[in-house]
Design an enzyme around this catalytic site. Sequence first.
Site, PDB file in Angstrom:
ATOM      1  N   HIS A   5       0.793  -1.234   0.000  1.00 49.83           N
ATOM      2  CA  HIS A   5       0.000   0.000   0.000  1.00 49.83           C
ATOM      3  C   HIS A   5       0.824   1.281   0.000  1.00 49.83           C
ATOM      4  CE1 HIS A   5      -3.520  -2.197  -0.353  1.00 49.83           C
ATOM      5  NE2 HIS A   5      -3.455  -2.770   0.835  1.00 49.83           N
ATOM      6  N   THR A  96      -6.614  -9.735  -2.452  1.00 47.67           N
ATOM      7  CA  THR A  96      -6.754 -11.176  -2.724  1.00 47.67           C
ATOM      8  C   THR A  96      -8.018 -11.697  -2.034  1.00 47.67           C
ATOM      9  OG1 THR A  96      -4.359 -11.230  -2.617  1.00 47.67           O
ATOM     10  CG2 THR A  96      -5.494 -13.353  -2.710  1.00 47.67           C
ATOM     11  N   GLU A 146       0.274 -20.674   3.639  1.00 49.90           N
ATOM     12  CA  GLU A 146      -0.171 -19.508   4.398  1.00 49.90           C
ATOM     13  C   GLU A 146      -1.681 -19.641   4.516  1.00 49.90           C
ATOM     14  OE1 GLU A 146       1.092 -15.540   3.147  1.00 49.90           O
ATOM     15  OE2 GLU A 146      -0.729 -14.695   4.048  1.00 49.90           O
TER      16      GLU A 146
HETATM   17  N1  PXP Z   1      -1.230 -12.573   2.803  1.00 47.37           N
HETATM   18  C1  PXP Z   1      -1.650 -12.588   1.511  1.00 47.37           C
HETATM   19  C2  PXP Z   1      -1.457 -13.836   0.729  1.00 47.37           C
HETATM   20  C3  PXP Z   1      -2.238 -11.446   0.930  1.00 47.37           C
HETATM   21  O1  PXP Z   1      -2.654 -11.492  -0.347  1.00 47.37           O
HETATM   22  C4  PXP Z   1      -2.349 -10.266   1.693  1.00 47.37           C
HETATM   23  C5  PXP Z   1      -2.912  -9.035   1.072  1.00 47.37           C
HETATM   24  O2  PXP Z   1      -2.016  -8.528   0.148  1.00 47.37           O
HETATM   25  C6  PXP Z   1      -1.880 -10.295   3.017  1.00 47.37           C
HETATM   26  C7  PXP Z   1      -1.343 -11.458   3.548  1.00 47.37           C
HETATM   27  C8  PXP Z   1      -1.950  -9.094   3.894  1.00 47.37           C
HETATM   28  O3  PXP Z   1      -3.296  -8.792   4.140  1.00 47.37           O
HETATM   29  P1  PXP Z   1      -3.667  -7.433   4.857  1.00 47.37           P
HETATM   30  O4  PXP Z   1      -3.235  -6.330   3.950  1.00 47.37           O
HETATM   31  O5  PXP Z   1      -5.151  -7.522   5.016  1.00 47.37           O
HETATM   32  O6  PXP Z   1      -2.925  -7.406   6.158  1.00 47.37           O
END
Ligand code: PXP
Length: 236
Positions: A5, A96, A146
């Site tokens: 971001h 995602t 994950e």
């Molecule tokens: N893990 C994966 C595989 C993701 O696609 C994302 C989002 O980019 C994240 C973790 C992190 O998610 P968040 O931004 O909601 O913390």
Amino acid sequence: MNIDHFATVRNSRGGDQPDPVLAALIAEQAGADGIVVHLREDRRHIRDRDVYLLKQVITTKLDLEMATHEDIIRIACDLKPEMATLVPEKRQELTTEGGLDVVSNLNNIKEANKRLHDAGIKVSLFIEPSMDQIDASLETDADMIEIHTGVFAEHKTEEGKVEELDKIEAAAKYAHDNHLTVNAGHGLDYNNIKLFRTIHTIDEVSIGHSVVARAMFVGIDQAVREMINLIKHGTQ
Ligand code: PXP
């Protein structure tokens, strides 16, 4: 720490500020154990320049989130991040949505894993907390999974969260017992992360949005330190 971001904000003005690479270095100095970036096919946030620069300058490890598109696999094999996390990718989604369907895409994922392994990259599969998906992940020769925590994070009630957390814990144990390293991520924040402290089979958590949001008010250094304190000690 997922830094996508910072790139989203940079790209909103078409310039080069803020630099996600600088964000990564500050996050590492604050204690982050690794840097995660999602190189999307449409390059909406992270760009090729970012991943190559990150690989050169970060001192922890680079986790390249990616779909199994041919051009992205080629970049990954050339870049050689320490690990790649395979995710499903849809053009219109904001982030995602849901885990990878390894069961239905077994051969495609097997082939991608082999190419990444041949380049010396460890592979993680982003999946729902489902035993079928874990069994299929084992068949693909993945090193890690994950677990997608988005459903857990979006539950409005405590009971709903606890129920989903039980599923995550059971899946983590099953995967761990089968010698997979287990990570978790998506939608984790300064409140719900506390519930994960009791799941010792989870090795790492991958967090982006909540830390970037907090960093806007307190700075990256403090936002990362507070999250690490919550993960390690249960207090901010
Ligand atoms: N893990 C994966 C595989 C993701 O696609 C994302 C989002 O980019 C994240 C973790 C992190 O998610 P968040 O931004 O909601 O913390």
